[in-house]
Design an enzyme around this catalytic site. Structure first.
Site, short mmCIF file in Angstrom:
data_model
loop_
_atom_site.label_atom_id
_atom_site.label_comp_id
_atom_site.label_asym_id
_atom_site.label_seq_id
_atom_site.Cartn_x
_atom_site.Cartn_y
_atom_site.Cartn_z
N HIS B 57 -7.32 8.30 3.20
CA HIS B 57 -6.12 8.00 2.42
C HIS B 57 -6.03 8.84 1.15
CE1 HIS B 57 -5.75 4.67 5.15
NE2 HIS B 57 -6.86 4.12 4.72
N HIS B 220 -2.88 3.18 8.66
CA HIS B 220 -3.84 3.57 9.69
C HIS B 220 -3.12 3.80 11.01
CE1 HIS B 220 -5.74 0.73 6.81
NE2 HIS B 220 -6.68 1.63 6.79
#
Lengths: 337, 337
Positions: B57, B220
């Site tokens: 991320h 995700h």
């Protein structure tokens, strides 16, 4: 084609409106001429620095407008040079009596148009202009849009360091000299994992197989040196650095810039930074400054480029000088931090 | 799979080495525990802030370590929570006697592991810990890795504002209170143009047709609300903002954050910023602060998310306070610039 746009025709106008909204105090945008300007004008008597080129390489150039870097950036259509009228408008907007330096990437259209703008500034507006053409890409001599070497990642370094020199109050000749020196001491090479899709075309500008990469690619998807099978980050670092080191002049420490091409995740750029640092250590080259990020891109191309700049004490001090632009930002007290 | 990596097994270790090399003075990395720390420790007596989560991320969380934001970030494997031992090591490294705040995105693994770390810190190290769980994603209730709402873009805002509150010298209770308030006033929603490929899997985590986008996607690649045909930037801004506005509490101006998912060119994010600003203006919502960039990503997914935070004078002042991290950086004198 899947892109976050409204229409290929409005990409540049829309993105400039977004920039204006996102940076309401630090930037001011002349939408008619598509020129990005500082929100608060610089001091009287300082050399002004203007750059620009085709859009699609963001944050280059508009993201580098700010204290310690550019005074103005002209935005052309995607991958298309801005026109002399835009550059003339930028020149008039930023000149404060000490003259204007143009920083121009070596593509035929940009060079021709900035040249015409310099003539207009001299003839119509009586503004002294000097130009520096960047040509740091070692991948190929001559290319799709270029006679001679292409100007790529080194351009960011020229803009930062010339900007710092101008902020110090140096003369136009002096700022141009240091800009020329940065270009002469910078070498770059890039690679692509995926092609680039120009909105107006709607299709990838070239084909690249599922297991293929292209070494030596340009920032418009111009052909590079060769296509190869997918390789590891370590191998790619060597494939980019060895040709760069073969052409890098001088001795001593370097600045290492690892740049993403527009669709490259930051985690991968940090991995490339590690591999590049290790390759340089093995080649006996000391890295004294690092920069990692998406700095000069090619729309949605995935891949990276590496730029090395041979540093001396003066260039290092100018690099460390504070900069306050949307895309590059540090303060005097960050260096010691 | 085409990625700039050496091996799926070394992605996290390699990227942390690259981060350490790229930020040699501002960051210090505990490679054994995979914890990113400030290069120079903070002052005695200040509340310390620790975050972390699965890698992939970036720049979240390690890129937000620095003065005015996080004291430490724990890096798990890609899309996998770090373990309590990492969090305990981070907690011991940063505590200066005023206690530690954990900022935790609401995913089952992260919540469980930070909870265990808080117990360890209390029982073994006698360090006071408070936790704030972020859950700003309005797209879905419950999801692949989450009971309740997912923590997404609002996490960046919680980290920035809690960091500023800690830097002011507030107590652990006070810093936790303001962090809770930011989370309560933030709402987000994301969308994907392309799927994400996790290195260890080697294939896209889901399929998306050439003319399809997914609205409400998680960071995700977890399923969103629905798949739809490709839409314009303007239409996408509405599809994200209307559900956000339906859930956004309070009245008054907002902070607008337009975030890229990892493979989204900056030019497209600025176009989304323009469209989002216009939609908000039409809905009668004043935007008083903007942030545009790749701030919380999902590896190589293309797409974007929008986060709104309802501001008041206190949150605005904490937002404007200086921050010096690799990924977010501004100075006191930039605000007036």
């Amino acid at each position: 084609m899947k892109k976050l746009i409204n229409s290929p025709d409005t990409v540049v106008a829309d993105f400039l409106e977004g920039m204006a909204l996102a940076h309401p105090t630090s930037l001011r945008i002349d939408h008619e001429n598509r020129v990005v300007l500082r929100g608060t004008p610089k001091d009287e008597g300082k050399v002004a620095i203007v750059s620009g080129g085709g859009s699609g390489h963001e944050p280059l150039h508009g993201g580098y407008v700010g204290r310690g870097m550019l005074d103005a950036a002209c935005a052309g259509e995607v991958f298309t040079s801005p026109v002399p009228d835009q550059m003339q408008a930028a020149t008039k907007a930023v000149d404060r009596g000490a003259g204007v330096l143009y920083i121009v990437k070596n593509y035929t259209g940009d060079v021709m148009n900035f040249d015409m703008a310099a003539e207009l500034a001299d003839a119509e507006d009586d503004i002294a202009v000097r130009q520096v053409i960047t040509n740091d890409d070692v991948a190929v001599e001559d290319s799709t849009f270029t006679a001679g070497r292409r100007g790529v990642g080194g351009t960011v370094l020229v803009e930062k360091i010339a900007g710092a020199a101008a902020e110090e109050g140096r003369s136009l000749e002096e700022v141009a000299e240091v800009a020329e020196r940065v270009n002469a001491c910078a070498r770059s090479m890039g690679m692509a994992l995926t092609p680039v899709t120009v909105p107006a075309n709607g299709k990838p500008s070239f084909e690249l197989g599922d297991d293929e990469i292209e070494i030596g690619i340009g920032i418009h998807g111009e052909p590079g040196r060769r296509r190869e099978p997918v390789a590891s980050a370590r191998e790619i670092a060597e494939k980019l650095l060895d040709p760069i080191l073969a052409e890098l002049p001088g001795e001593g420490p370097v600045l290492l810039m690892v740049n993403g091409m527009g669709a490259t995740p930051l985690i991968e750029l940090y991995i490339m930074a590690k591999e590049a640092s290790q390759v340089l250590a093995e080649r006996g080259v000391e890295v004294s400054r690092h920069m990692v990020g998406e700095l000069i891109t090619s729309l949605d191309m995935a891949g990276c480029s590496i730029t090395l700049l041979r540093l001396d004490d003066e260039l290092t001090a100018l690099w460390d000088a504070p900069v306050h632009s949307p895309a590059l930002h540090w303060s005097a007290d960050d260096i010691q931090e």
